[in-house]
Design a protein around this motif. Sequence first.
Motif, PDB file in Angstrom:
ATOM      1  N   HIS A  70       2.847 -40.726   1.188  1.00 49.03           N
ATOM      2  CA  HIS A  70       4.152 -40.116   0.943  1.00 49.03           C
ATOM      3  C   HIS A  70       4.570 -39.079   2.003  1.00 49.03           C
ATOM      4  O   HIS A  70       5.109 -38.026   1.686  1.00 49.03           O
ATOM      5  N   GLN A  71       4.324 -39.412   3.275  1.00 51.64           N
ATOM      6  CA  GLN A  71       4.839 -38.599   4.365  1.00 51.64           C
ATOM      7  C   GLN A  71       6.038 -39.316   4.955  1.00 51.64           C
ATOM      8  O   GLN A  71       6.044 -40.534   5.103  1.00 51.64           O
ATOM      9  N   LEU A  72       7.063 -38.558   5.305  1.00 51.69           N
ATOM     10  CA  LEU A  72       8.306 -39.125   5.824  1.00 51.69           C
ATOM     11  C   LEU A  72       8.123 -39.611   7.256  1.00 51.69           C
ATOM     12  O   LEU A  72       7.615 -38.882   8.098  1.00 51.69           O
ATOM     13  N   ARG A  73       8.537 -40.846   7.533  1.00 49.94           N
ATOM     14  CA  ARG A  73       8.474 -41.424   8.875  1.00 49.94           C
ATOM     15  C   ARG A  73       9.814 -41.215   9.554  1.00 49.94           C
ATOM     16  O   ARG A  73      10.770 -41.945   9.329  1.00 49.94           O
ATOM     17  N   VAL A  74       9.890 -40.216  10.410  1.00 60.51           N
ATOM     18  CA  VAL A  74      11.149 -39.879  11.080  1.00 60.51           C
ATOM     19  C   VAL A  74      11.584 -41.014  11.996  1.00 60.51           C
ATOM     20  O   VAL A  74      12.778 -41.276  12.149  1.00 60.51           O
TER      21      VAL A  74
END
Length: 157
Positions: A70-74
């Motif tokens: 659940h880490q945002l992929r910029v």
Amino acid sequence: MAKHLFYGMMVAASALTSLPVLAQVAPAPGSPPASGSNIAANSSTVMTAPAATPAPSSSATESTYFTADHQLRVSKLVGASVYNGQNQSIGSIDDVLMGDADHKADTAVISVGGFLGIGSKLVSVPFDQIKIQDNKVVMPGATKASLERMPGYNYKA
């Protein structure tokens, strides 16, 4: 100018439609090389195509924008369309700016208006106004007109 734009779009469309023609597949093991092939018939090296892997099943829990932890992929966020609460496209994300002190995303630069990047305007909004809902980038309460009324954003080099 319009004539050049038209010809440029025609060249781009032609290039995109010819991409499947340019794809090459290695012959199956044990089959003779195709005529005109640059693979020697007496070669001891056998080229094989990688085994096809089944496409992952889509489920409600999968997301284009988040990793498994659940880490945002910029990298997936930049270029994504931005929608409002009424599911109307209001622009696209041009960039995500991070703070110098805390290295957290502070600002989203959104491209609004225009066509294919021509005539569009860049505006900056606080990153916390951007939400990811139902695998879409959403800016609740925003409209294309409200973004177009915002002051333009310019990158300082």
